[in-house]
Structures are given as C-alpha cells and as structure tokens.
Write an enzyme that holds these catalytic residues in place. Structure first.
Site, mmCIF file in Angstrom:
data_model
loop_
_atom_site.group_PDB
_atom_site.id
_atom_site.type_symbol
_atom_site.label_atom_id
_atom_site.label_comp_id
_atom_site.label_asym_id
_atom_site.label_seq_id
_atom_site.Cartn_x
_atom_site.Cartn_y
_atom_site.Cartn_z
ATOM 1 N N GLU A 1 -44.255 15.148 -100.499
ATOM 2 C CA GLU A 1 -44.182 13.723 -100.117
ATOM 3 C C GLU A 1 -44.000 13.571 -98.609
ATOM 4 O O GLU A 1 -44.581 12.687 -97.983
ATOM 5 C CB GLU A 1 -43.040 13.035 -100.882
ATOM 6 N N GLU B 1 -41.276 16.661 -110.365
ATOM 7 C CA GLU B 1 -40.129 15.831 -110.773
ATOM 8 C C GLU B 1 -40.088 15.570 -112.272
ATOM 9 O O GLU B 1 -39.015 15.444 -112.863
ATOM 10 C CB GLU B 1 -40.144 14.499 -110.016
#
Ligand code: NAI
Length: 701
Positions: free
Chosen positions: A105, A125
């Site tokens: 990210e 995640e």
C-alpha cells in the site's frame, strides 16, 4: 527511528530499517515522513527513492504493535501515504524480496515503482480476517485491473513481481530491474530520469480509472463464488464489496468505504481468532526459559526406530526436508512393509500431480534401512516409534544409549508413557525428549515436544528448529499423562459419554459439535481412530481410574467388537468400502439399555448444552494444564487444538474461545454442570486459575 536518510547527488534515499521485514511500526513511519520532509526542503534533491534494508521492501504492519495504541499513533500509515502523494518531488518505490500488506500500500502511494524480479507481492490481510486498510482495495484494482486485484485481495496469496509485470496493461510497476542486485542502482537511475517533474506531471494511482467491463454482473458472480468458499469467514466477501466500491465511487469515497469495512471487521470473532492464531503460532516456538540464542546441535541425519504407522510417516517428514533417514526394525519383513507403505504414499502423490517423479526419487534415495543398532552410531537425532510398552521402550533406549554418538538427541514418539522414565533408561537423560507426532505423521501439522525433567535446553531449542524445517507447528508440553492434547481430550470424551447416558445419541452429539465447527464429532472420530485404542488405555489404567467417574458405554461398544471403521462397525454402522457413518439401531438400543441399568430417565439435551459441556471440559482441563506448568501459555494450548484436534480455526482454539465468551460466563456454566447428578461434580469445579482471572476481570490472553 527505524528508517535511514541519505542523499546521493540529486536523489534522496529513504531506507526502512526495521528488521526482520521492515514492519511499518511507529518509528519506521516517523522515519519515512521525516526523510520526506528533509528531501522536500533540500533544494539539491530532485527525486526520492524509498526502499527497505535487508530481507524485504516491507512486510506491512509491525506485528509487535498489533492491538497497541502505538499502531494508531500519528503518522498512521494512511497519513504517511497521503504525505507521499502530496510530495512535490517524484518518489520511486524500489521494491524487492517482499512487498506485502501495508508495504504494498505504501508503494502504491508513490509516484513510480521499480521492482526486482522475484519480489513477493501480496495483500494478505484477509488471512487475519480483515481487508487491506490503507488504500489497497482502492489502488490495486487501478493498477492491475479489477479481476487480478480482487483475486489477490480475496485469497491473500503472494504473486511474483515478474508474473504481474508481464500482464498486458499493468500499471503496478514502471520497471522491472534486471536482477535483485541491480535494483537499487536502477531505481536511482529511474528517479533521475523523472527528476524535476512536479505537480500534475507526477502520476498518482488514485487518478487512474477503475472499471470492470461487465460491472455489477461480474461482482454478483464474484460474490456467489466467494460466499460459497468462505462460509465461516466474513472478510472475503467484504473484500469483494470494497473492490466493488472502488469501481462505483470517487476515490475518496471509496477510501472511506474501505475504512468503514476495515473497522467493522476489526472486532469480529473471526478476525480476533485469526490474529490470535497468527500471534500464538509465532509465540509457540519461544520457550520462556530457553534464550533465543541458545546454541543448537546440528541435525544432518536421522534414525527412526520402528517402520510402522508412525515410523513411516515420521521418516517422510525428514525425507521431504532433504534430511537422510535410516530406519531400524527387528525383522526384514517389517522393514519391507514399512518401505512399501512409504513408497505407496509418495506414488499416490506423484499420480495426483502433487510430487514430481524426480523429487520422489531424490527423497527415496535419502532413505536407508538396517536391522543393527550399530548402524545408527552417526545419527544426530534418533526418533523411537515402536510398540507402546514401557518394556519395549526400555530395550530400545538402552541400545540407543550404547550406540548413539555423544550429543545425539534421543526422542520418543510415545503418546502415553512417561518420558522421564524413558530418559532414565539411559545414562544421558539430558539428551532425551518426547517428539509426539500425530497420525498421519506426514500430514498432521502438530508436534508436541515433550520436555522431560532433565531435557537440556539446547536439545529443546534444536528440536524446535528441526520442527520448523519439517514444517510442523511445535508446542512444548511438560510430562503428564496425555501431555497437552490427549489429557484434555480425555475430559472431552468423558463428557461425550455422560451425554449418551443422560439422553443424547452419538449422531446428535456429533452433529452439534460439528455445527460448532469441529472437523469431526467425538464418536465419528472414535470410529476413525479405532475405539480399541481408548479401551486399551482405560484397561491399562484400570487401577488409576477406578475412582474416576466415567460412562461405560464405550467399553460396552468395544466388548461387542465394534472398534470403528476398521471392523466395519463402531458407534455407527458402515457399508463395505464406504466411510459414511450410518446411525446404528443396535448401538442406540445398547445405549438405551445401559441407561435403564443405571436407572436414568433420559432427558432431551440441547445442542447448546452439548457444545458447552464438550468445549468447557477442554477449557477447564486446559486451565489445570496451565496451573501445573505443563503448558507455558494459553496460546500453546490453542495451537495444539487448532493444528491437531480439528478445533474450528475461526474460533481461535478453546482458551481463546473461552476468553471471548467471557470467563465469568464459562465458570457459571461449569458450576451449573456440577449440579448435574450424572456428571462429575469434582471435575466441574472451575480451575483456580479461572476463578482468579474472573476475580481480576481478566481473560487467558
Ligand atoms: P505400529 O504397531 O504401527 O508400529 C510399531 C513398529 O515398531 C512395528 O513395525 C514393529 O515391528 C516395530 N517395533 C516394535 N518393537 C521394536 C523394537 N524393539 N525394535 C525395532 N522395531 C520395533 O505402531 P504405531 O502406531 O506406529 O505407534 C508407534 C509409537 O507411536 C507408539 O509409541 C505409539 O504410542 C506412538 N503414537 C502412535 C500414534 C498413532 O496414531 N498410531 C500417534 C502418536 C504416537
């Protein structure tokens, strides 16, 4: 600060330096924003490179910060990424080795990305019951296309950079470096090529379009697919929702939606359980009084005594890891039989395409056999898996003591015998340890490492490392009857027996606990493993358990010769060649007659009571195990149950589950069960540890 700043001519370099994987903890985040501020203030700097030192670009969130206030201390990752995007000077991410989760990210917030071949790219995640929370669901589809990004986000699996770089139209990487070694220089060179660009000329992922040609129809299809595969987990479907939002909303609204979903998942029982599992797995390999830097013994060759069910499976683990194995047996026929089974196992893997022929041959080439103990004199580790009789173990360990070289580790796979007694058969009890594998030993993840009174610390440290090499989850247990797992399961089985006496049938008990999420209920499990095993143990311990209250139904079943699938009948009936458990009239009648003999009027028992009695029996015994110091932490007990006993993963193990239910509630239920005249009141007295935690308002974790 765990990031370094340096300037190479007109290029500033910010290097994350937070080993082992440059987790984005507070001090790394501050390091990045500080470096960025310096670079922007320095008129000589025309471009910026962000990279990671050592073994990773960045593995994402810093697990040491999980759940602590530090994780939320500004600058949080979202703020760091906003700062990168706002930079007036071009920023190039130089990605290598691992760029996962928050690390990826972060890179997506940079203007450009140069990657080394072989870099593992992932947003994992979902494996913690979450969705990416720093823009991953909004930015990845913009650079890889909706389908590729969604596959990665829903599965959490890593994809190699060269594979992604080859996809037509991808915008994840601006460049793939020629090699890992040349990445840094190429990234600096790339930065120079874009130096001086500013404002609108600097590309931002957020400005790219995000659409799927089939629009909502595609997402409907994706939701159906994902829902079918993720029934006990909410996060995968939420991944789809977040990516769909990226296609439907403006970027900032999509980011807000991602945040909303992320926050809503943070406290789901599933995410709490998965994060607990993640931490407990890492913690299990640490033993409180054994330092991380304890010197270890080299294990380059292994001896296995006994080529039966367990010996064969144990040997395969080492062969798979490239470690030579020599198996010893009493007779050539036993060796031949054992080797044939190993071959059959591998050949079936080859047939199913799970193992390449040449790998199979390499593994078999590492295997040798012997009938003579003297041939084991060079083995670094010898694991005994002979009949479960102390006399037999005595003979074996005396022989091993005679022939094994100095410093060799002598392990027993015993599941019920006293490892200290076994150690005492040798003149070197410090070198003796239990290595309790589970059947089938080449498949099951769990390994209970049984620490004897005198087991040396370096032996323990070595065995934990060996366990990792053979891909097992190792948990240390002290010496006691049944160690951690079987000591607890005995209480669970006892409850299952009482439930039958009181009014339930095997199929009801199994269904209730399987609905809770166990892979298999106690009676189907008994039929699979063989009801005679428990029978033999009970007979052997007849004197010890004379005073113990337990249901005699299982003994009665065995007296009928109904040992389970292997005899074609057990708690259930079986049709030849099939494994379907068919409720048995004969067994149900037997249970009913037994109730009459006991003078019990059967009552209807709710599924809720069944689940509570079975699970809380594990919990109370688990608490005693902690009190006795047999396990050093509750997470270890959870690991045993998650990896060896089919406890539902999304519930995090018995101790975690009890903490979630609330120990006060658990203790209250136990006290209620204690009043049941057909149960064991003494057992249901909540363990002191539970009482103490309730009084302090605490939980196991
Ligand atoms: P098994 O009966 O399949 O194999 C035992 C093997 O040991 C036989 O091949 C036998 O010929 C050999 N053997 C016996 N005495 C010997 C001696 N003095 N020297 C050399 N070889 C000898 O038994 P299994 O199931 O493999 O169990 C072995 C050990 O593993 C036992 O201690 C058992 O409690 C333990 N264990 C078994 C599990 C299971 O599910 N079967 C699970 C965990 C542990």
């Amino acid at each position: 600060m765990t990031a370094e700043y340096k300037v190479l001519g007109d290029v500033a370099v910010i290097t994350m330096t937070n080993p082992p994987v440059n987790g984005l903890g507070f001090s790394t985040r501050v390091g990045i924003t500080d470096g960025l501020a310096k670079a922007i203030d320095d008129p000589a700097v025309k471009a910026i490179v962000v990279t990671g030192a050592g073994k990773a670009f960045s593995g994402g969130a810093d697990i040491k910060e999980f759940g602590t206030p530090k994780a939320l201390q500004e600058p949080i990752l979202l703020s760091v990424i906003l700062a990168l995007e706002a930079s007036t000077k071009p920023i190039v991410a130089a990605m290598h080795s691992v760029a996962m989760g928050g690390g990826l990210e972060l890179a997506l917030g940079c203007h450009y990305r140069v990657a080394a071949p072989g870099t593992s790219i992932a947003l994992p995640e979902v494996k913690l019951g979450l969705i990416p929370g720093a823009g991953g669901t909004q930015r990845l589809p913009r650079v890889l296309g909706v389908e590729t990004a969604l596959n990665m986000i829903v599965s959490g699996e890593a994809v190699k950079s060269e594979l992604l770089a080859a996809a037509p139209g991808q915008k994840l990487f601006d460049k793939l470096s020629a090699s890992a070694e040349s990445l840094f220089d190429e990234a600096v060179e790339f930065a120079r090529s874009v130096a001086g660009k500013t404002g609108e000329a600097l590309p931002l992922v957020r400005n790219l379009p995000c659409k799927h040609p089939q629009g909502d129809a595609y997402f409907q299809f994706a939701k159906n697919m994902v829902a079918g595969m993720s029934k006990n987990y909410p996060a995968p479907l939420q991944c789809v929702a977040a990516v769909q939002a990226a296609t439907q909303m403006k970027f900032d609204a999509g980011m807000a939606e991602e945040r909303r979903i992320f926050t809503s998942l943070m406290f789901t029982p599933e995410s709490l359980a998965l994060r607990h599992l993640f931490m407990a797995e890492r913690a299990a390999s640490r033993i409180p009084d054994v330092a991380d830097d304890t010197p270890q013994r080299a294990i380059k060759s292994v001896g296995v005594i006994g080529a039966g069910t367990m010996g064969g499976g144990i040997s395969m683990n080492f062969l798979n890891a490239g470690i030579p194995v020599k198996i010893l047996e009493m007779k050539q026929e036993a060796l031949d039989r054992g080797i044939a089974t190993i071959k059959k196992n591998y050949e079936s893997q080859v047939k199913r395409g799970k193992l390449k022929q040449d790998k199979y041959e390499q593994r078999m080439a590492l295997l040798s056999t012997t009938l003579a103990y003297d041939d084991l004199k060079d083995a670094d580790l010898i694991i005994e898996a002979v009949f479960e009789e102390l006399g037999v173990k005595e003979k074996v360990f005396k022989e091993l003591d005679r022939v094994a070289k100095k410093g060799a580790i002598l392990a027993s796979n015993t599941s019920t015998l006293d490892v200290d007694k076994i150690a005492a058969f040798t003149e070197r009890p410090q070198d003796v340890v239990g290595m309790h594998f589970f059947s089938p030993a080449n498949v099951m993840k769990l390994l209970e490492v049984v620490r004897g009174k005198l087991t040396a610390k370096d032996v323990l440290a070595t065995v934990m490392t060996v366990a990792k090499k053979i891909k097992k989850t190792a948990v240390v247990s002290g010496v006691c009857d049944g160690f951690i797992g079987n000591r607890m399961i005995e209480q669970y089985s006892r409850q299952a027996g009482f439930l039958l006496d009181e009014g339930a049938l095997p199929q009801q008990v199994d269904k209730a606990i399987e609905k809770f999420g166990f892979a298999m209920g106690p009676f189907r499990m008994g039929d699979l493993a063989g009801n005679d095993i428990g029978w033999a143990i009970r007979k052997r311990r007849a004197t010890e358990i004379a005073d113990m209250k337990y249901s005699r139904t299982a003994d009665k079943l065995c007296e009928l010769g109904r040992f389970g699938q292997k005899t074609g009948a057990g708690w259930y009936d079986y049709q030849a060649g099939k494994r379907d458990a068919i409720p048995s009239k004969l067994v149900n009648d037997m249970i009913e007659n037994h109730r009459k003999e006991l003078g019990i009027t059967p009552r209807k028992i709710s599924d809720e009571e069944i689940v509570q009695r079975l699970v809380y029996a594990l919990v109370n015994e688990g608490a005693h195990i902690l009190e006795d110091g047999i396990a050093s932490k509750s997470g270890d007990i959870d690991m045993v149950y998650l990896t060896g006993y089919g406890f539902p993963i999304w519930r995090g193990g018995p101790m975690h589950y009890a903490s979630q239910v609330g120990l006060y509630n658990v203790a209250e239920s136990m006290k209620r069960f204690a009043k049941n005249p057909h149960d064991d009141a003494a057992f249901w007295k909540p363990a002191k540890l539970i009482e103490q935690l309730v009084a302090e308002g605490k939980s196991f974790s």
